[in-house]
Design an enzyme around this catalytic site. Structure first.
Site, PDB file in Angstrom:
ATOM      1  N   ARG A 122     -34.559 -14.368  -1.771  1.00 27.13           N
ATOM      2  CA  ARG A 122     -33.161 -14.244  -1.354  1.00 27.13           C
ATOM      3  C   ARG A 122     -33.109 -13.676   0.057  1.00 27.13           C
ATOM      4  O   ARG A 122     -34.129 -13.241   0.587  1.00 27.13           O
ATOM      5  CB  ARG A 122     -32.400 -13.334  -2.316  1.00 27.13           C
ATOM      6  CG  ARG A 122     -32.947 -11.916  -2.338  1.00 27.13           C
ATOM      7  CD  ARG A 122     -32.115 -11.008  -3.208  1.00 27.13           C
ATOM      8  NE  ARG A 122     -32.746  -9.698  -3.299  1.00 27.13           N
ATOM      9  CZ  ARG A 122     -32.308  -8.721  -4.074  1.00 27.13           C
ATOM     10  NH1 ARG A 122     -31.243  -8.894  -4.825  1.00 27.13           N
ATOM     11  NH2 ARG A 122     -32.933  -7.565  -4.101  1.00 27.13           N
ATOM     12  N   ASN A 160     -24.627  -8.548   0.644  1.00 31.68           N
ATOM     13  CA  ASN A 160     -25.250  -7.603  -0.280  1.00 31.68           C
ATOM     14  C   ASN A 160     -26.395  -6.908   0.428  1.00 31.68           C
ATOM     15  O   ASN A 160     -27.266  -7.559   1.000  1.00 31.68           O
ATOM     16  CB  ASN A 160     -25.807  -8.327  -1.511  1.00 31.68           C
ATOM     17  CG  ASN A 160     -26.283  -7.341  -2.561  1.00 31.68           C
ATOM     18  OD1 ASN A 160     -25.495  -6.556  -3.076  1.00 31.68           O
ATOM     19  ND2 ASN A 160     -27.574  -7.350  -2.843  1.00 31.68           N
ATOM     20  N   GLU A 161     -26.374  -5.588   0.408  1.00 31.02           N
ATOM     21  CA  GLU A 161     -27.463  -4.808   1.008  1.00 31.02           C
ATOM     22  C   GLU A 161     -27.942  -5.467   2.303  1.00 31.02           C
ATOM     23  O   GLU A 161     -29.108  -5.862   2.431  1.00 31.02           O
ATOM     24  CB  GLU A 161     -28.613  -4.639   0.036  1.00 31.02           C
ATOM     25  CG  GLU A 161     -28.263  -3.728  -1.122  1.00 31.02           C
ATOM     26  CD  GLU A 161     -29.455  -3.398  -2.014  1.00 31.02           C
ATOM     27  OE1 GLU A 161     -30.477  -4.104  -1.943  1.00 31.02           O
ATOM     28  OE2 GLU A 161     -29.367  -2.415  -2.776  1.00 31.02           O
ATOM     29  N   GLU A 318     -24.469   0.512  -6.852  1.00 34.73           N
ATOM     30  CA  GLU A 318     -25.553   0.104  -7.754  1.00 34.73           C
ATOM     31  C   GLU A 318     -26.448   1.297  -8.033  1.00 34.73           C
ATOM     32  O   GLU A 318     -26.772   2.062  -7.121  1.00 34.73           O
ATOM     33  CB  GLU A 318     -26.464  -0.936  -7.092  1.00 34.73           C
ATOM     34  CG  GLU A 318     -25.918  -2.308  -6.892  1.00 34.73           C
ATOM     35  CD  GLU A 318     -26.980  -3.213  -6.245  1.00 34.73           C
ATOM     36  OE1 GLU A 318     -28.190  -2.941  -6.373  1.00 34.73           O
ATOM     37  OE2 GLU A 318     -26.578  -4.181  -5.591  1.00 34.73           O
ATOM     38  N   TRP A 326     -39.089  -3.501  -9.661  1.00 35.57           N
ATOM     39  CA  TRP A 326     -39.780  -3.759  -8.397  1.00 35.57           C
ATOM     40  C   TRP A 326     -40.710  -2.624  -7.971  1.00 35.57           C
ATOM     41  O   TRP A 326     -41.214  -2.638  -6.855  1.00 35.57           O
ATOM     42  CB  TRP A 326     -38.753  -4.044  -7.302  1.00 35.57           C
ATOM     43  CG  TRP A 326     -37.539  -3.156  -7.329  1.00 35.57           C
ATOM     44  CD1 TRP A 326     -36.340  -3.451  -7.919  1.00 35.57           C
ATOM     45  CD2 TRP A 326     -37.394  -1.843  -6.777  1.00 35.57           C
ATOM     46  NE1 TRP A 326     -35.461  -2.399  -7.758  1.00 35.57           N
ATOM     47  CE2 TRP A 326     -36.088  -1.405  -7.065  1.00 35.57           C
ATOM     48  CE3 TRP A 326     -38.248  -0.986  -6.075  1.00 35.57           C
ATOM     49  CZ2 TRP A 326     -35.598  -0.155  -6.680  1.00 35.57           C
ATOM     50  CZ3 TRP A 326     -37.766   0.262  -5.688  1.00 35.57           C
ATOM     51  CH2 TRP A 326     -36.461   0.664  -5.993  1.00 35.57           C
ATOM     52  N   HIS A 369     -35.381  -5.789 -15.272  1.00 38.88           N
ATOM     53  CA  HIS A 369     -34.567  -4.703 -14.712  1.00 38.88           C
ATOM     54  C   HIS A 369     -33.499  -4.340 -15.739  1.00 38.88           C
ATOM     55  O   HIS A 369     -32.822  -5.214 -16.279  1.00 38.88           O
ATOM     56  CB  HIS A 369     -33.914  -5.198 -13.421  1.00 38.88           C
ATOM     57  CG  HIS A 369     -33.324  -4.125 -12.572  1.00 38.88           C
ATOM     58  ND1 HIS A 369     -32.241  -3.371 -12.959  1.00 38.88           N
ATOM     59  CD2 HIS A 369     -33.669  -3.674 -11.336  1.00 38.88           C
ATOM     60  CE1 HIS A 369     -31.943  -2.511 -11.995  1.00 38.88           C
ATOM     61  NE2 HIS A 369     -32.791  -2.666 -11.004  1.00 38.88           N
TER      62      HIS A 369
END
Ligand code: GAL
Length: 680
Positions: A122, A160-161, A318, A326, A369
């Site tokens: 991503r 995102n981030e 989050e 991870w 996760h």
């Protein structure tokens, strides 16, 4: 804007008073339609009132250049709204779809060594790519136009981030944008040549087109070029954030815009204090890295996020209910961790507690996760803890909108110093900027003393004591400001490798630390970094590692608080303090670690009269933070240990927590209590 947002989150009774937000990233596109109804039902059971939707949905929303598929998202938005759940809608630009990267491989980032970063994971896009920007902004505009006015929409979640995987791109697009950025900073090539010290190693530029990002080189790339590239890379992402924000503001001016920062661990590419002013409220993601200082690190990150948000409330966008996927070993959280970790963020100003993610994925890279609804389903310890936390957050509704009550001690965290102090070809590659700051923070916790982690943009005068760990880059105005702070009665505590360079990473000459030499009343002729495993002893049983300095005292008002007993500088000063009127300026020339600093701190804090606000038995185990707002002062007491702690003598209405027969608070292992006192 946060209060308006929070008051849009309906309680089950339709009550419109502000409340804390509770929820997760919600990825319904990973699940068949029939699961969505169950999702909303379980969200209600858990007290969820906010979800972030669409973060990685680009390929689903726009399956091809001119094909759009919004039907499913319309349905999700409607379902959530019917369930009383607000939507923090993502702009969906975080991960470009395969059709786009196939048609335009020139949007893919390039590493310093010239390798293409291919699709398959991503965030494979260049922050400076005009082609990427055109497609992404088209998507943002289409999203905004479609959902403007949708009753579920309460906030926008940009990308995102930003920069998580793509902060450093060395492509030709980046090279062009870097040159533009440099022209704006320096105007002339002469100024750039001076700033970059290009007289060294025959690096003088005679044309702008000769300048490149610091790509893979034969030896150490030019340090100022590296530092400027870090500044530029952060700015390039910020500019991208602003571009998305501007589209959103144009179409939905009343919907607040945020993006999730990553103030945690070693994430240092993005200069968040510099970004914070561009969004309507700060959001952060945080994940625990298991280890001896894990909850100290969580607290430090949350505290720093509050500093970046200038003490105003922010959103925890989050974190995890349990394990992540991870880390080398992904440790599950123990009972109590889920609530305690969440509430520690609230203690530091979070008005939202959100997780990645709502339902644990069955497929894909993050299937191991944790989530609010785990693989085991709702009949699970994790989901029961999620439901319980939802109830606790309801009880904490009065906290919503309150700000942090400043502590008397500030720890300055400075991105420029972080970047510059850890560059290559320095006295020691072992220096760890964040660790030094964290050590000071942990030492203060041991003594039960509250501290705010702040940035150099904060009004520093509000602090009686200012600790500036490894404040390496000190431009002349900052040196002046710190000197004025001390002269007007502040107590400055500085450490090794501080005040050594200016904003161009040029040494302040005449003896270190040039920018702070006069205010500290010392002069350092040479640094004495220590090899890994080596240590030096100081008076009073303290042990130093990493660094030493050859210090000469130059001012009679300097007290030597500790000398080196061993090592190359045995007999010389190791810790000094210069009295300046009612203020003082101290210098700690070695790494003492959290334990050593806890031993030294009483001497450094003494002149400022800073003492613990906690009962003695709670110091070092319970963390105290204070938020205040129109509805009261809120004392958060967080048990960071695995033992029970009894707290007596703390008055207030108990919003959360247990009391014993005598009315004292009892904090079980990893428990949190919250007291409300009248607003003053
Ligand atoms: C964040 C990211 C989420 C998810 C999470 C896992 O970096 O924003 O999408 O990947 O980490 O911990």
């Amino acid at each position: 804007m946060i209060s308006t947002l929070l008051s849009q989150l309906d309680g089950p009774d339709g009550d419109r008073t502000p409340r804390l937000a509770y929820g997760a990233d919600y990825n319904p596109e990973q699940w068949p339609r029939e699961v969505w109804e169950e999702d909303v039902r379980l969200m209600r059971e858990a007290g969820v009132n906010l979800v972030s939707v669409g973060i990685f949905s680009w390929a689903r929303i726009q399956p091809d250049r001119d094909r759009w598929d919004f039907g499913w998202l319309d349905e999700v938005m409607d379902l959530l709204h019917a369930g009383g759940i607000g939507v923090d809608l993502a702009t969906a630009t975080a991960s470009p779809p395969p059709w786009l990267t196939t048609a335009h491989p020139e949007i893919l980032p390039v590493t310093a060594a010239g390798e293409t970063v291919w699709p398959g994971a991503r965030q494979h896009w260049r922050p400076t790519s005009p082609v990427f920007r055109e497609h992404a902004l088209r998507l943002v505009r289409t999203m905004a136009e479609r959902y403007a006015g949708h009753p579920a929409l309460v906030a926008w979640h940009v990308s995102n981030e930003l920069g998580c995987h793509n902060v450093y791109d060395y492509s030709d697009d980046a090279a062009r944008a870097f040159r533009d950025w440099l022209r704006a900073r320096y105007t002339t090539l002469d100024a750039l040549n001076h700033a970059w010290g290009t007289a060294f190693w025959s690096q003088r530029y005679s044309g702008w087109e000769q300048i490149l990002p610091p790509r893979l080189a034969a030896s150490h790339p030019n340090p100022t070029q590296q530092l400027d590239f870090k500044r530029f890379s952060s700015d390039a992402l910020k500019e991208y954030l602003v571009a998305e924000r501007d589209v959103l503001r144009e179409i939905t001016p009343d919907v607040p815009v945020t993006t999730n920062f990553m103030v945690m661990g070693g994430t240092k590419g993005m200069n968040y204090p510099d970004w914070a002013g561009e969004i309507d409220f700060v959001s952060n993601d945080h994940y625990v890295h298991p280890g001896p200082q894990d909850r100290a690190e969580l607290s430090f990150s949350a505290n720093l996020t509050s500093g970046i948000a200038a003490g105003r409330p922010w959103f925890l966008m989050e974190h995890s209910t349990s394990a992540v996927n991870w880390q080398p070993v992904n440790v599950a959280k123990r009972p109590g961790d889920l609530a305690r970790d969440s509430l520690l963020h609230v203690a530091h100003g979070a008005d939202a507690v959100c997780f990645f993610q709502w339902r644990q994925s069955a497929a894909g890279a993050e299937k191991y996760h944790s989530a609010m609804v785990p693989h085991a389903g709702a009949d699970s310890e994790v989901f029961r803890a999620v439901v319980e936390l939802g109830q606790t957050l309801k009880a904490l509704a009065p906290v919503a909108g309150s700000e942090r009550e400043p502590a008397r001690v500030g720890i300055v965290y400075d991105w420029e110093s972080w970047w510059a102090s850890e560059q290559d070809s320095h006295p020691s590659a072992l220096l760890d900027y964040r660790q030094e700051a964290l050590d000071w923070y942990a030492a203060l916790h041991t003594l039960g003393i509250r501290a705010d982690v702040v940035t150099t943009t904060t009004d520093l005068d509000r602090y009686d004591v200012l600790i500036t760990p490894v404040l390496h880059v000190v431009p002349a105005p900052l040196a002046k400001e710190l000197t004025r702070y001390v002269e007007s009665g502040g107590h400055l505590v500085s450490t090794y490798f501080s005040g050594v360079v200016d904003e161009n990473d040029h040494i302040w000459l005449g003896g270190h630390p040039g920018a702070l030499r006069d205010v500290l009343g010392i002069r350092i002729e040479e640094f004495g970094p220590l090899l890994e495993g080596d240590a030096v002893e100081l008076d009073g049983a303290a042990t130093g590692t990493l660094w030493t300095d050859r210090i000469t005292v130059t001012d009679p008002a300097v007290d030597v608080l500790a000398h080196y007993r061993t090592g190359a500088y045995a007999g010389r000063p190791a810790v000094t303090r210069r009295a300046v009127g009612r203020g003082s300026a101290a210098y700690v020339s070695t790494r003492l670690g959290a334990e050593g600093l806890a031993g030294l701190l009483p001497a450094l804090l003494g002149p400022a009269g800073v003492a613990s606000e906690l009962p003695e038995g709670a110091r070092g185990s319970v963390e105290l933070t204070v938020r205040r707002g129109p509805d009261g002062r809120f004392l958060f007491l967080v048990n960071r240990t695995d033992e029970s702690v009894a707290l007596t003598g703390l008055a207030g209405e108990v919003l959360v927590g247990d009391t014993d027969a005598g009315g004292g608070l009892v904090l079980g292992p990893r428990d949190v209590a919250v007291l409300r006192r009248p607003a003053t």
